[in-house]
Scaffold this motif. Structure first.
Motif, PDB file in Angstrom:
ATOM      1  N   ASN A   1       0.624  -8.603  -1.332  1.00  0.00           N
ATOM      2  CA  ASN A   1       1.906  -7.961  -1.044  1.00  0.00           C
ATOM      3  C   ASN A   1       3.034  -8.438  -1.953  1.00  0.00           C
ATOM      4  O   ASN A   1       4.199  -8.130  -1.704  1.00  0.00           O
ATOM      5  CB  ASN A   1       2.284  -8.190   0.415  1.00  0.00           C
ATOM      6  CG  ASN A   1       1.413  -7.386   1.361  1.00  0.00           C
ATOM      7  OD1 ASN A   1       1.586  -6.178   1.497  1.00  0.00           O
ATOM      8  ND2 ASN A   1       0.449  -8.044   1.994  1.00  0.00           N
TER       9      ASN A   1
ATOM     10  N   THR B   1       7.255  -2.417   4.063  1.00  0.00           N
ATOM     11  CA  THR B   1       6.906  -3.360   3.000  1.00  0.00           C
ATOM     12  C   THR B   1       7.974  -4.429   2.800  1.00  0.00           C
ATOM     13  O   THR B   1       7.662  -5.621   2.686  1.00  0.00           O
ATOM     14  CB  THR B   1       6.674  -2.608   1.679  1.00  0.00           C
ATOM     15  OG1 THR B   1       5.659  -1.627   1.882  1.00  0.00           O
ATOM     16  CG2 THR B   1       6.227  -3.576   0.590  1.00  0.00           C
TER      17      THR B   1
ATOM     18  N   ASN C   1       4.113   0.145   7.873  1.00  0.00           N
ATOM     19  CA  ASN C   1       4.361   0.304   6.431  1.00  0.00           C
ATOM     20  C   ASN C   1       5.775  -0.118   6.035  1.00  0.00           C
ATOM     21  O   ASN C   1       6.411   0.503   5.164  1.00  0.00           O
ATOM     22  CB  ASN C   1       4.109   1.758   5.991  1.00  0.00           C
ATOM     23  CG  ASN C   1       2.653   2.147   6.120  1.00  0.00           C
ATOM     24  OD1 ASN C   1       1.763   1.411   5.699  1.00  0.00           O
ATOM     25  ND2 ASN C   1       2.397   3.304   6.712  1.00  0.00           N
TER      26      ASN C   1
END
Length: 206
Positions: A195, A146, A144
């Motif tokens: 994303n 990002t 995770n």
């Protein structure tokens, strides 16, 4: 969506790194590829890629393995000039030299994460080989991270991996690798869009 991307990433990496084997192909035959390949999108690119591989595996027999290996080799290995180099530095260097400044920048990013990325078989590949960059993408998804994911895709993958997909589609002599070229393109499309990645514009030299 990122869970599906993480599931697909090592499959793509393996098919772009390992030459085909009876073991892998039997696995694809035993499982309906059309049903088991995760649904990233409903794009025409994905549909065509999945259909090509699924139909190829339905009629596949071990007698076709030499032909498939020849296709893998002419695409990604040689002899002679390979049709589809799999290192980012090849495309980002005007002289097509490996391990250039872009490779060092990628290594610095990996070092900052405090991790090590290696090929499954321990082969000494430059760190910007497609299969290794995909491993890094998988790591950032699963952890995770990002920001790191966006940075890796924007700078170290998407600027040149789309060319890998394009060249694979152009030069593949079997529907199996034509299908994987299409699925790599679909994967990149979904990875970038889902994303919020802003891909760096880079001059490509390959």
């Amino acid at each position: 969506m990122n869970n599906a991307l993480a599931e697909i990433t090592p499959i793509l990496a393996a098919n772009m790194y390992h030459d085909p084997s009876d073991k892998i192909l039997e696995m694809y035959q035993e499982n309906n590829f059309n049903l088991c390949y995760p649904l990233l999108s409903e794009s025409k690119t994905r549909s065509e890629g999945v259909a090509l591989i699924s139909n190829y595996m339905k009629q596949y027999s071990s007698e076709q393995l030499p032909e498939l290996r020849l296709d893998f080799n002419q695409l990604f290995i040689g002899p002679g000039k390979m049709k589809v180099p799999l290192w980012g530095s090849y495309y980002l260097s005007e002289d097509n030299l490996l391990c250039g400044p872009s490779t060092q920048k990628l290594q610095d990013r990996i070092d900052a994460l405090g991790i090590t990325i290696n090929t499954i078989d321990g082969d000494n590949q430059p760190i910007d080989h497609l299969s290794l960059v995909l491993q890094l993408v998988e790591y950032t998804i699963k952890q995770n991270k990002t920001f790191e994911l966006q940075a890796v895709v924007a700078e170290h993958l998407a600027p040149w991996a789309y060319r890998v997909a394009e060249l694979t589609i152009k030069h593949a002599k079997t529907n199996f690798y034509l299908g994987w070229g299409l699925l790599l393109k679909d994967y990149l499309d979904v990875l970038v869009e889902s994303n919020g990645v802003i891909v760096q514009e880079r001059t490509l030299w390959g």
